[in-house]
Structure formats: C-alpha cells, structure tokens
Write an enzyme that holds these catalytic residues in place. Sequence first.
Site, PDB file in Angstrom:
ATOM      1  N   HIS A 167     -12.404  40.150  13.997  1.00 59.12           N
ATOM      2  CA  HIS A 167     -11.553  40.725  15.037  1.00 59.12           C
ATOM      3  C   HIS A 167     -10.974  42.052  14.531  1.00 59.12           C
ATOM      4  O   HIS A 167     -10.373  42.110  13.451  1.00 59.12           O
ATOM      5  CB  HIS A 167     -10.391  39.789  15.364  1.00 59.12           C
ATOM      6  CG  HIS A 167     -10.785  38.551  16.089  1.00 59.12           C
ATOM      7  ND1 HIS A 167     -12.060  38.322  16.560  1.00 59.12           N
ATOM      8  CD2 HIS A 167     -10.045  37.450  16.440  1.00 59.12           C
ATOM      9  CE1 HIS A 167     -12.087  37.137  17.165  1.00 59.12           C
ATOM     10  NE2 HIS A 167     -10.886  36.595  17.103  1.00 59.12           N
ATOM     11  N   ASN A 206     -12.139  36.236  11.743  1.00 59.04           N
ATOM     12  CA  ASN A 206     -11.538  35.200  12.588  1.00 59.04           C
ATOM     13  C   ASN A 206     -11.951  33.786  12.227  1.00 59.04           C
ATOM     14  O   ASN A 206     -11.238  32.829  12.529  1.00 59.04           O
ATOM     15  CB  ASN A 206     -11.875  35.463  14.064  1.00 59.04           C
ATOM     16  CG  ASN A 206     -13.360  35.594  14.308  1.00 59.04           C
ATOM     17  OD1 ASN A 206     -13.993  36.549  13.854  1.00 59.04           O
ATOM     18  ND2 ASN A 206     -13.936  34.649  15.037  1.00 59.04           N
ATOM     19  N   CYS A 248      -6.279  33.175  15.918  1.00 56.46           N
ATOM     20  CA  CYS A 248      -7.043  34.028  14.995  1.00 56.46           C
ATOM     21  C   CYS A 248      -6.669  35.509  15.105  1.00 56.46           C
ATOM     22  O   CYS A 248      -6.637  36.223  14.096  1.00 56.46           O
ATOM     23  CB  CYS A 248      -8.539  33.838  15.212  1.00 56.46           C
ATOM     24  SG  CYS A 248      -9.079  33.955  16.933  1.00 56.46           S
TER      25      CYS A 248
END
Length: 373
Positions: A261, A348, A159
């Site tokens: 993220h 993510n 991810c």
Amino acid sequence: MSKNPDGKQIKVGILGATGTVGQRFVTLLAKHPWFTIHVLGASSRSAGKPYAQAVTWKQTTPIPSVVRDVIVHECYPEHFAECAIIFSGLDADAAGEIESAFRSADLAIFSNAKNYRRDPSVPLIVPLVNDSHLSIIPQQQALQNPPLKKGFIVTNANCSTTGYVIPLRALERAFGPIESCLVTTMQAISGAGYPGVPSLDIIDNVVPYIGGEEEKMEWETLKILGGIADGDDGMKTFDMHARHPLRVSASCNRVPVIDGHTMCVSVRFQRRPPPSPQQVREALVAYTPEAQSIGCPSVPVHAIFVHEEPDRPQPRLDRYYQDGAGVSVGRVRQCPVLDIKFVVLANNVSIGAATSSIINAELAVLKGVVKVE
C-alpha cells in the site's frame, strides 16, 4: 534458534489457517525462534485433512514442512487448550463469535480481524507505535464474566492505517502534536483477500472506493496515537487523542498492484514554526520503537527507512525490504497547504497484517502479559 527469555518454546495456534492471512501466519511462524505451531484451525470443510490437502496455497514459498501433515481442526477452544497464544487470521464474518469463545476459554488471542477494534477494553496495537496500550488488558480480563486470568483479545490495525501511523508517531514524538492530516491511499489488490477484486474491475483501472476503509483509517488513527486516561469511575479509557484534537481526512483507492500500500500524506503540526523537511527526515531515521529496544525478534532493523531518491518508495522495488516488517518513506518536502508532505509504502500482508500480530505477541511475552508456563 534462540528461545524466549523464559527458555521455553511457546506453543501457538492459528485460526483461519487456510486463508490468505492464515497462510502468512504459517509462513512466518514456521521459522520463528520462540513460537512453535501446535494447532491449525479452519472451517468444517478443511477439518480432518492434512494441512497440505486442506489449503489452496498462494504464498511465494512452499508450504513449510513442519505443517504439511498437521491435521486441521475446527475452530473450537478445546482443540487449542495447550496453546499459550492464538493468532487469528479469520474473516470478519466468522471472527466475532469464535474469538469471543476463545477468550472466554481463557486463551490469549492476537487478531487481524476488525471485529473488536472499537471495543473500549480491547487494545488496537501497531507494534512499532503504541505497545503501551497493552496496559488495558487487566481491565479487559476483569470485565469478563467470570473474570479471566490469561484470556484476552488484542487486535492489530487496518493494513492502510498501520503503514502511515508509524511515521506519524515518529513525528509526534519529535515535534509534538499533529493537528491535521490528509492521506490518500493507493492500495494493493491483496488487501481485498482472495480471490479479491475481479480482474475486469482492476486491470487498466483505479477504483476510487474501498467500502468502510476511509472511516476505519480516520477513526483508528485516533485510538492508536491517543493515550489511555483514567475515568472518574476508576476505569481506563482510550482518549482518542482528545488532549490535542487531531483531524484526519482519508481517501482510499484500489490500484492494480499485488502487494504494498502506497500513501501520500500531508500533515500540519501544532507547533509554530513547523519543522523543516530535513528535520523531519532526521526524526524519521532516528525513530526507535520500544519493540526494537526490548528485543522482539521479528522487529525490523529500521522501523522507518527513509529514501533520498526522488522516485522512491515504489511497491515493486521496496515492499519486501526487511521482509516487509517496516515501512519506507520518501519524498519528504514542504506542503504549501499544510506543513510537510511525504510518501509511505507499507507491505499490507506483512506489517499490515500477520507480522503486526506476531510482534504484538512478542511484546506481550516480553512484558509478562502472556503467561508462559
């Protein structure tokens, strides 16, 4: 709903359907214009139950009505024989043997697990970056014993890797090879799965270590951004960016954010003088991956959205833009150590997981890699 170019709804199955990634697959595929959920697979504990009873639902929307009463099966290929595509949200502990068995049964697997990412005949695809790597699938099929006609495995990336290689690809396309990259991640707790990081470890805290994550980012980047070369033995190989060596240094941190993220990236270009920050902004805005141009229905309008505000992107404000299917970039500026630095935000659990697998499957349908009967 529009149908795929062949005019048929495509039956799909989901492995690990009760898990975090599996639930995201269910949510996205329940409203997909081409794909119809036909079979749900999970562990023996869930098998035999209606999906609504088998799953501990953790999504922000209700369980889709089309799957509530679907009976869950164990993850055996015979239950999925009518599916043209299998999406795997299995944990790595279980994915290896199960995905191999499904491939051997001549089924097409699009996996979110890490098990086959390093396999030299399995493409590691970020759909907004390197869909050309689907070209190695005939070799993968030929190497199986017996050789396969329809079965294969395609993996999507870690991810955190997924989020930052999209702007890297845009920059290499516009300005030529990148020779050095530093990336520091601030990764959401959902990236650890459910139940994830203990609350006493993450509340009021940053954990400066995620096991194996830095190595994955450094290695996966080379496979994704590299090309495919013909070996002396006639076999195709991933060149790992060897024609223009790329050094990557990653530092990965877990932070108290639920989804999204954030990555701080600095790059040095091979070309001198390097591009200016404004040229970089323009190249990011202009980037159009093939998945957009050939009509994949799950591709975002903007593969890369560039923010002009000095304090964006932010996870809470930007992670659900375009349903999390693209990435957001901001703070593009000169780097006094390398050349250019910027901030990337990627959802993510969307482009970093299930959404990537789904777009990979759409690409495979449009390119004729998946045989739809």
